[in-house]
Design a protein around this motif. Structure first.
Motif, PDB file in Angstrom:
ATOM      1  N   SER A 237     -30.580  64.801 -90.839  1.00  0.00           N
ATOM      2  CA  SER A 237     -30.432  65.766 -91.950  1.00  0.00           C
ATOM      3  C   SER A 237     -30.278  67.198 -91.447  1.00  0.00           C
ATOM      4  O   SER A 237     -29.716  68.051 -92.139  1.00  0.00           O
ATOM      5  CB  SER A 237     -31.641  65.668 -92.888  1.00  0.00           C
TER       6      SER A 237
ATOM      7  N   GLU B 255     -26.546  68.044 -91.271  1.00  0.00           N
ATOM      8  CA  GLU B 255     -25.792  67.602 -92.454  1.00  0.00           C
ATOM      9  C   GLU B 255     -24.442  68.291 -92.553  1.00  0.00           C
ATOM     10  O   GLU B 255     -23.407  67.652 -92.802  1.00  0.00           O
ATOM     11  CB  GLU B 255     -26.624  67.898 -93.698  1.00  0.00           C
ATOM     12  N   ASN B 256     -24.423  69.613 -92.321  1.00  0.00           N
ATOM     13  CA  ASN B 256     -23.161  70.350 -92.418  1.00  0.00           C
ATOM     14  C   ASN B 256     -22.196  69.960 -91.300  1.00  0.00           C
ATOM     15  O   ASN B 256     -20.979  69.918 -91.485  1.00  0.00           O
ATOM     16  CB  ASN B 256     -23.435  71.853 -92.359  1.00  0.00           C
ATOM     17  N   THR B 257     -22.765  69.651 -90.118  1.00  0.00           N
ATOM     18  CA  THR B 257     -21.926  69.238 -88.994  1.00  0.00           C
ATOM     19  C   THR B 257     -21.219  67.926 -89.300  1.00  0.00           C
ATOM     20  O   THR B 257     -20.022  67.765 -89.018  1.00  0.00           O
ATOM     21  CB  THR B 257     -22.804  69.062 -87.736  1.00  0.00           C
ATOM     22  N   ILE B 258     -21.946  66.994 -89.887  1.00  0.00           N
ATOM     23  CA  ILE B 258     -21.372  65.686 -90.219  1.00  0.00           C
ATOM     24  C   ILE B 258     -20.311  65.829 -91.307  1.00  0.00           C
ATOM     25  O   ILE B 258     -19.260  65.165 -91.275  1.00  0.00           O
ATOM     26  CB  ILE B 258     -22.479  64.715 -90.655  1.00  0.00           C
ATOM     27  N   GLU B 259     -20.555  66.715 -92.287  1.00  0.00           N
ATOM     28  CA  GLU B 259     -19.574  66.920 -93.353  1.00  0.00           C
ATOM     29  C   GLU B 259     -18.280  67.495 -92.806  1.00  0.00           C
ATOM     30  O   GLU B 259     -17.180  67.184 -93.296  1.00  0.00           O
ATOM     31  CB  GLU B 259     -20.160  67.857 -94.410  1.00  0.00           C
ATOM     32  N   ALA B 260     -18.400  68.343 -91.779  1.00  0.00           N
ATOM     33  CA  ALA B 260     -17.202  68.961 -91.208  1.00  0.00           C
ATOM     34  C   ALA B 260     -16.384  67.989 -90.382  1.00  0.00           C
ATOM     35  O   ALA B 260     -15.177  68.152 -90.230  1.00  0.00           O
ATOM     36  CB  ALA B 260     -17.601  70.168 -90.351  1.00  0.00           C
TER      37      ALA B 260
ATOM     38  N   VAL C 106     -16.223  63.863 -90.191  1.00  0.00           N
ATOM     39  CA  VAL C 106     -16.707  62.560 -90.641  1.00  0.00           C
ATOM     40  C   VAL C 106     -16.785  61.558 -89.497  1.00  0.00           C
ATOM     41  O   VAL C 106     -17.623  60.646 -89.494  1.00  0.00           O
ATOM     42  CB  VAL C 106     -15.802  62.015 -91.774  1.00  0.00           C
TER      43      VAL C 106
ATOM     44  N   ALA D  15     -20.227  60.631 -88.121  1.00  0.00           N
ATOM     45  CA  ALA D  15     -21.046  59.642 -88.832  1.00  0.00           C
ATOM     46  C   ALA D  15     -20.693  58.228 -88.413  1.00  0.00           C
ATOM     47  O   ALA D  15     -21.544  57.335 -88.408  1.00  0.00           O
ATOM     48  CB  ALA D  15     -20.860  59.807 -90.346  1.00  0.00           C
TER      49      ALA D  15
END
Length: 482
Positions: free
Chosen positions: A334, A337-342, A344, A347
């Motif tokens: 968590s 979170e922003n890194t994963i959103e940028a 995909v 993930a």
């Protein structure tokens, strides 16, 4: 080769030779090709029990070895087990109970009259009798012990008073002890004339008037010595005597180290109180290995015959601990979170890093836990083992990094992503190797069983480090937001 059929006493005559009937039915084997109780044999026993046919039951199971009889009991239904014991009557060997799982054994004893159990236990070696009695509730033990003779009751109660998993619980209290001034001839005559000797023995023990252990004489040495020679002259000092309170795992190591077949057991006053034999130690080695294996999986002393509720309670504790550590790993994720959103792709790939680290940590941990249990890992060789594990982690990490880095780079058409995951794998492999070695050692120093607790902490380290390393390196490399 021919046989002379002379009509003389002690020789074979023609009338002694009887051909088997041509139509004699073929005996059904007790076990099948895979070593299990044969289904056809089991069915015949079940049919005989159902019909209450005592003769058939005795013909089928009366002469079975205790190991075969034990497996037969486990294969039978719960209600058929006590009926088999009752139909066999005096032909039932209570030593078969030592071959049963604890839950099956306790349940079967509950179904039998205390006097029948006492009669059967009274015919066993003391170590087998204690093995059967020690898992019973105190009131059940008392009910059975009260049915025994005074000498047998005192003998068994003394063994039961020793700590669990100690040499005192494991020892056989029937042994042969002679004074040092006896001759070899006197000793041999005693062995021939005394009908109350142990069924199996390997050594003659030598004691003083206070029954303190002085030494021992191996049977082969006894039989090869002239009858006139004193026992004191041929005995060897018993250097491998063990204390009755000694942990059975330590005793097993003693047998392994010195290739022992038997060993004397002494109390705090150095008085001889029993003897341990190799057959009991083999069981200990097997049970300890199984115990460590189950502990590594977090299932404790679970048996295959345990009930649903017993198994569920046994497993739930460590599942809850695993849940807590999984939450910790999720907290780390968590943070990025922003890194994963940028990106995909992160993930998709991050479970690979954690999984590879977890497997590597488990490999090292398994070797370390076993080495600690067998006392092969200690301060004398710690640094050598540590260097070895670090080098192994780096070599495997580099190999996996090259492989996965190439796959990831081609898969997502992004060479930088391959470099990131490769670096993260190397970092996590290194931490996995260190955690797999250090955590069992630390737990052992804290007097916590490393076999039980290591896997949870090693998994936590590899998950947290794997996620943090992969996502952190990715964020720095690609300039992604945290």
């Amino acid at each position: 080769m021919s046989i002379d059929l002379e009509q003389a006493e002690g020789t074979v005559t023609e009338t002694d030779i009887v051909d088997a009937p041509a139509d004699a039915p073929e005996a059904i084997p007790v076990r099948d090709e895979e070593g299990r109780i044969d289904a056809a044999f089991l069915q015949k026993v079940e049919d005989a029990i159902e019909a209450g046919d005592e003769t058939a039951v005795r013909e089928l199971a009366g002469d079975l070895h205790e190991a075969d009889l034990g497996d037969l009991l486990e294969a039978l239904g719960e209600n058929d087990r006590p009926r088999l014991v009752q139909l066999l009557g005096g032909d039932f060997d209570f030593a078969a109970l030592t071959e049963l799982d604890e839950a099956v054994r306790v349940k079967l004893i509950d179904q039998l009259p205390a006097e029948d159990v006492a009669e059967g236990i009274g015919e066993l070696d003391s170590d087998d009798a204690v093995y059967i009695l020690e898992d019973l509730e105190p009131e059940e033990q008392a009910a059975i012990l009260n049915q025994l003779s005074f000498s047998d009751r005192i003998q068994l109660q003394r063994s039961l008073d020793y700590p669990e998993e100690s040499a005192g619980r494991l020892m056989q209290t029937d042994f042969i002890a002679v004074p040092p001034f006896w001759t070899v001839g006197q000793t041999i005559d005693h062995l021939r004339e005394d009908h109350d000797l142990p069924d199996t023995f390997y050594e003659i023990y030598v004691v003083d008037p206070a029954f303190r252990l002085l030494g021992a004489v191996a049977l082969d040495k006894l039989l090869r010595t002239k009858r006139s020679r004193k026992i004191a002259k041929i005995m060897t000092e018993e250097r491998q005597a063990v204390a009755a309170t000694e942990d059975r795992e330590e005793v097993a190591r003693l047998f392994e180290r010195y290739n022992l077949v038997s060993a004397a057991v002494v109390d705090e006053g150095e008085r001889l109180v029993g003897v341990l034999t190799i057959d009991d130690i083999v069981d200990v080695i097997q049970e300890e290995a199984e115990e460590d294996l189950r502990a590594l999986a977090g299932v404790g002393d679970e048996e295959i015959s345990d009930t649903v509720m017993v198994i569920a309670r046994s497993r739930l504790t460590w599942l809850i601990v695993n849940l807590a550590t999984a939450v910790l790993a999720s907290v780390v994720i968590s943070l990025f979170e922003n890194t994963i959103e940028a990106m995909v792709a992160l993930a998709v790939l991050m479970p690979i890093v954690a999984s590879m680290g977890g497997n590597a940590g488990t490999q090292t941990m398994t070797v370390a836990v076993r080495a600690i249990a067998t006392q092969e890992l200690g301060s004398r060789n710690f640094w050598r083992v540590l260097r070895r594990e670090v080098l192994v982690a780096i070599l495997n990490g580099v190999a996996l990094a090259l492989l996965m880095g190439l796959v990831a780079g081609v898969w997502f058409a992004n060479p930088g992503l391959g470099l990131v995951i490769g670096t993260a794998i190397i970092v996590n492999q290194l931490f996995a190797g260190l955690a797999g070695l250090m955590i069992p050692i630390i737990l052992e120093r804290l007097e916590v069983d490393p076999a039980i607790a290591s896997s949870v902490f090693v998994t936590t380290v590899t998950d947290v480090v794997g996620f943090f390393a992969f996502l952190g390196i990715a964020a720095l490399w690609f300039g992604l937001p945290f």
